[in-house]
Scaffold this motif. Structure first.
Motif: not given
Length: 288
Positions: A47-53, A55-63, A65-74
């Motif tokens: 859940p923390m990783a999803n909240r961080i992701a 914060g970057y929505r609306g910049r040309g990337e889908s939510v 994909d952002l969640s998957q990248v954040a999960a990878l960072g986690l």
């Protein structure tokens, strides 16, 4: 039963208490038990990783994909975290997840390849424009104002502005702004003009044609400018059609060879190395 009360609010209210689990994870050897505990820790902090992701929505990337990248960072943060350093997990995980998201934007979201330095200039310019627009509403910040605000040179500010347009690309079929007749960007692009090559070719063969005999020039003019057939040219000049054909072939080949020869750079004569010239026998001293 003793209840531990936190005196300071946690930055994430629903952050799980996994300190003991991380210590256990660090002590376990590689195997199914360690893998299962690792997966549980990743699931607990997801859940923390999803909240961080978010914060970057609306910049040309889908939510998604952002969640998957954040999960990878986690996952990277869980694997690299060392509880023996005494720092809380979130203090290490948040920068790791944020860096993974920024790296994704830098490496995968740019249509044109832009150096890292120019990307940083773009981010500084974009932030400065946003901040200055709030202090001076109705007035777009100038290059000098942004340079003074960010302590950058005006050339760097201009480079940052150019990079703002490199993040996405406009289709050539997209309708231009303010166009009511469907005028697209591709309609404004030029095409190769063969007329320039024709001018160059004509100027190249002009002296070659002038050097031909008068009869050959007449035959070429009647054939290529008058549009006459070889038989009509033969009747007008009083010669055979076969003769006209041979003259046309010979003239065209001669003009072509001369034009190509003039277009090639003249080769300079090779200089003999010093001492390589053979002595003139006529100037040899007579034997005594």
């Amino acid at each position: 039963m003793q209840i531990t009360v936190r005196t300071k609010q946690h930055p994430h209210d629903d952050a799980p208490d996994t300190a003991a689990d991380f210590e256990k994870l660090a002590a376990l050897p590689e195997g199914p038990e360690r893998q299962a505990l690792r997966d549980e820790l990743v699931q607990a902090w997801l859940p923390m990783a999803n909240r961080i992701a978010m914060g970057y929505r609306g910049r040309g990337e889908s939510v998604e994909d952002l969640s998957q990248v954040a999960a990878l960072g986690l996952v990277k943060a869980v694997d690299r975290y060392d509880p023996g350093r005494g720092n809380a997990f979130e203090s290490y995980a948040i920068p790791t997840i944020t860096g993974e998201i920024k790296r994704h934007f830098r490496d995968h979201m740019w249509v044109l390849h832009v150096p890292r330095r120019v990307q940083d200039l773009r981010n500084r310019v974009r932030t400065a424009v946003k901040d200055l627009s709030q202090t001076t509403p109705g007035h777009r910040p100038t290059v000098s104002e942004i340079a003074a605000y960010t302590r950058m040179s005006e050339d760097d500010v201009r480079a940052g502005f150019e990079a703002l347009d490199s993040f996405t690309a406009l289709s050539l079929d997209a309708e231009l702004p303010g166009s009511d007749d469907g005028y697209a960007l591709g309609d404004a692009l030029g095409e190769p003009d063969t007329g320039f090559d024709l001018v160059v070719d004509r100027e190249a063969v002009k002296p070659c044609l002038a050097a031909l005999p008068e009869r050959e020039r007449t035959i070429l003019y009647l054939r290529f400018f008058g549009g006459m057939t070889q038989s009509r040219i033969a009747q007008q000049l009083g010669i055979s059609q076969m003769h006209v054909s041979r003259l046309l072939s010979g003239c065209c080949a001669k003009v072509r060879d001369e034009a190509l020869a003039e277009s090639e750079p003249e080769s300079e004569p090779e200089l003999e190395p010093e001492g390589a010239r053979q002595p003139d026998p006529a100037r040899q001293p007579e034997p005594v």
